[in-house]
Design a protein around this motif. Sequence first.
Motif, PDB file in Angstrom:
ATOM      1  N   TYR A 145       0.952  -1.035   0.059  1.00 26.14           N
ATOM      2  CA  TYR A 145       0.096   0.050   0.006  1.00 26.14           C
ATOM      3  C   TYR A 145       0.967   1.324  -0.167  1.00 26.14           C
ATOM      4  O   TYR A 145       1.712   1.257   0.892  1.00 26.14           O
ATOM      5  N   GLN A 146       0.643   2.280  -0.875  1.00 25.59           N
ATOM      6  CA  GLN A 146       1.507   3.446  -0.928  1.00 25.59           C
ATOM      7  C   GLN A 146       0.877   4.670  -0.147  1.00 25.59           C
ATOM      8  O   GLN A 146       1.383   5.600  -0.143  1.00 25.59           O
ATOM      9  N   GLY A 147      -0.057   4.361   0.467  1.00 25.91           N
ATOM     10  CA  GLY A 147      -0.709   5.541   1.208  1.00 25.91           C
ATOM     11  C   GLY A 147      -0.405   5.580   2.519  1.00 25.91           C
ATOM     12  O   GLY A 147       0.618   4.824   2.905  1.00 25.91           O
ATOM     13  N   ALA A 148      -0.703   6.477   3.282  1.00 26.81           N
ATOM     14  CA  ALA A 148      -0.429   6.637   4.806  1.00 26.81           C
ATOM     15  C   ALA A 148      -1.116   5.674   5.838  1.00 26.81           C
ATOM     16  O   ALA A 148      -2.193   5.408   5.544  1.00 26.81           O
ATOM     17  N   VAL A 149      -0.348   5.152   6.571  1.00 27.22           N
ATOM     18  CA  VAL A 149      -0.951   4.004   7.510  1.00 27.22           C
ATOM     19  C   VAL A 149      -0.612   4.661   9.016  1.00 27.22           C
ATOM     20  O   VAL A 149       0.623   4.961   9.248  1.00 27.22           O
ATOM     21  N   THR A 172      12.881  16.580  11.698  1.00 27.69           N
ATOM     22  CA  THR A 172      11.728  16.776  12.411  1.00 27.69           C
ATOM     23  C   THR A 172      10.574  16.737  11.621  1.00 27.69           C
ATOM     24  O   THR A 172      10.745  17.206  10.475  1.00 27.69           O
ATOM     25  N   THR A 173       9.337  16.221  11.820  1.00 28.31           N
ATOM     26  CA  THR A 173       8.104  16.177  10.963  1.00 28.31           C
ATOM     27  C   THR A 173       7.812  17.478  10.631  1.00 28.31           C
ATOM     28  O   THR A 173       6.822  17.641   9.566  1.00 28.31           O
ATOM     29  N   ARG A 174       8.160  18.677  11.194  1.00 25.82           N
ATOM     30  CA  ARG A 174       7.650  19.911  10.415  1.00 25.82           C
ATOM     31  C   ARG A 174       8.082  20.197   9.278  1.00 25.82           C
ATOM     32  O   ARG A 174       7.246  20.863   8.492  1.00 25.82           O
ATOM     33  N   SER A 175       9.068  19.514   8.737  1.00 28.25           N
ATOM     34  CA  SER A 175       9.381  19.780   7.436  1.00 28.25           C
ATOM     35  C   SER A 175       9.261  18.663   6.404  1.00 28.25           C
ATOM     36  O   SER A 175       9.427  18.680   5.002  1.00 28.25           O
ATOM     37  N   TRP A 176       8.296  17.731   6.788  1.00 25.25           N
ATOM     38  CA  TRP A 176       7.771  16.460   5.929  1.00 25.25           C
ATOM     39  C   TRP A 176       6.776  17.282   4.942  1.00 25.25           C
ATOM     40  O   TRP A 176       5.900  17.965   5.391  1.00 25.25           O
ATOM     41  N   SER A 177       6.487  16.543   3.853  1.00 25.29           N
ATOM     42  CA  SER A 177       5.382  16.863   3.112  1.00 25.29           C
ATOM     43  C   SER A 177       3.889  16.655   3.166  1.00 25.29           C
ATOM     44  O   SER A 177       3.075  17.113   2.549  1.00 25.29           O
ATOM     45  N   SER A 178       3.817  15.338   4.023  1.00 23.10           N
ATOM     46  CA  SER A 178       2.562  15.177   4.195  1.00 23.10           C
ATOM     47  C   SER A 178       1.940  15.946   4.789  1.00 23.10           C
ATOM     48  O   SER A 178       2.090  16.585   5.913  1.00 23.10           O
ATOM     49  N   ILE A 246       7.660   9.450  23.888  1.00 24.73           N
ATOM     50  CA  ILE A 246       7.184   9.927  22.720  1.00 24.73           C
ATOM     51  C   ILE A 246       5.891   9.026  22.567  1.00 24.73           C
ATOM     52  O   ILE A 246       5.771   7.874  22.863  1.00 24.73           O
ATOM     53  N   GLY A 247       4.902   9.703  22.290  1.00 25.71           N
ATOM     54  CA  GLY A 247       3.469   9.462  22.128  1.00 25.71           C
ATOM     55  C   GLY A 247       3.152   8.900  20.848  1.00 25.71           C
ATOM     56  O   GLY A 247       2.058   8.263  20.514  1.00 25.71           O
ATOM     57  N   LEU A 248       3.852   9.355  19.798  1.00 25.15           N
ATOM     58  CA  LEU A 248       3.858   8.983  18.466  1.00 25.15           C
ATOM     59  C   LEU A 248       5.144   9.035  17.825  1.00 25.15           C
ATOM     60  O   LEU A 248       5.778  10.077  17.557  1.00 25.15           O
ATOM     61  N   PHE A 249       5.350   8.010  16.998  1.00 24.39           N
ATOM     62  CA  PHE A 249       6.442   7.691  16.160  1.00 24.39           C
ATOM     63  C   PHE A 249       6.365   7.716  14.637  1.00 24.39           C
ATOM     64  O   PHE A 249       5.158   7.156  14.233  1.00 24.39           O
ATOM     65  N   CYS A 250       6.850   8.880  13.869  1.00 22.75           N
ATOM     66  CA  CYS A 250       6.512   8.841  12.519  1.00 22.75           C
ATOM     67  C   CYS A 250       7.696   8.564  11.668  1.00 22.75           C
ATOM     68  O   CYS A 250       9.025   8.769  12.034  1.00 22.75           O
ATOM     69  N   TRP A 251       7.570   7.806  10.625  1.00 21.17           N
ATOM     70  CA  TRP A 251       8.438   7.314   9.775  1.00 21.17           C
ATOM     71  C   TRP A 251       8.215   7.401   8.282  1.00 21.17           C
ATOM     72  O   TRP A 251       6.690   7.225   7.853  1.00 21.17           O
ATOM     73  N   LYS A 252       9.089   8.259   7.427  1.00 17.05           N
ATOM     74  CA  LYS A 252       8.483   8.651   6.361  1.00 17.05           C
ATOM     75  C   LYS A 252       8.907   7.589   5.144  1.00 17.05           C
ATOM     76  O   LYS A 252      10.089   6.789   5.203  1.00 17.05           O
ATOM     77  N   GLY A 282       2.660   8.132   3.358  1.00 15.31           N
ATOM     78  CA  GLY A 282       2.533   7.691   1.980  1.00 15.31           C
ATOM     79  C   GLY A 282       3.622   8.225   1.099  1.00 15.31           C
ATOM     80  O   GLY A 282       4.203   8.964   1.277  1.00 15.31           O
ATOM     81  N   GLN A 283       3.374   7.456   0.011  1.00 17.16           N
ATOM     82  CA  GLN A 283       4.582   7.833  -1.201  1.00 17.16           C
ATOM     83  C   GLN A 283       3.839   8.909  -1.963  1.00 17.16           C
ATOM     84  O   GLN A 283       2.625   8.661  -2.291  1.00 17.16           O
ATOM     85  N   SER A 284       4.669   9.954  -2.171  1.00 16.24           N
ATOM     86  CA  SER A 284       3.835  10.998  -3.003  1.00 16.24           C
ATOM     87  C   SER A 284       5.026  11.433  -4.068  1.00 16.24           C
ATOM     88  O   SER A 284       6.237  10.972  -4.104  1.00 16.24           O
TER      89      SER A 284
END
Length: 284
Positions: A145-149, A172-178, A246-252, A282-284
């Motif tokens: 799947y290529q979307g966000a999960v 940092t997630t502030r710079s992510w495109s999502s 950490i309450g949420l871990f984000c992975w690009k 997700g992949q974009s």
Amino acid sequence: MANPALMPTSPLRANFHYVVLMDLSKASYTALKQAVNMAKRTSALIEILYVERPLKVVGNENQLSALRELESESQNSKRKLQNLIELVREEEQIQTIFTYRVGHPLTQIKAYLSETRPHLVFYGKKKSNIGRWWPGISQYLLQAYQGAVFISRENGSKHLDRSSSIGSIGSTTRSWSSEVVKTLSKNHRGNHVVFKLSALKKNPVNENHNRFTEDPKALNEATTFEFEGKHHLTQGISRYAAKCNIGLFCWKRPLGELRQDDKNIRIEKLIEKLDMPLLITGQS
């Protein structure tokens, strides 16, 4: 009059459209709780997707009896889902609907996600593959799947709040495109924790310590841990994630070849190591 829970509803009434994969198990209820928390922080519509398996019709000699039993189970499941979305609407004030389908769960999920293209899919990972749904769903979400999960653990109690941190790899997630992640990061007033690889430092180094501050300038910074390249980054993340609350871990999700900070990471191992939810873009 048509049941509003079954009517097509556009996610345009909210900023984002979230889909929760529900099989009425403990793990899927945990996923729904995480979706509610995220919807409050990002202004999203929640849609619960439930797939009923028609196995009894296939294996029963009395087809008419089996069809009646399937219809009874269908009505029972729909009542449970209706009660569930009404509870979320009333207690959480979140736009919530459900979609009911019959068929092979993985096939139906693939088709539905392809049709609706939600901003984020919530999945509750069980301790084992034993459950109402057939195995293969988690593998599909992680590998194909290529979307966000958004992956939550069956017994997971951690969630993102004002006192907890957002963790990520590389930056940092502030710079992510999502857009979901950017909105979440913008609204989050807690700390951001970044894990990196470094060829120069043998031990983890805390470069910044602007934790839980309301200073706007400090909020542009992040607590950063750097590891020497030969160290297994997953081990370092699992060791320091709990200490940083950490309450949420984000992975690009990587595009093509893995980036430097991801090359020693297998997402399945990261999920097993962490006791907090994981958001995979997700992949974009």
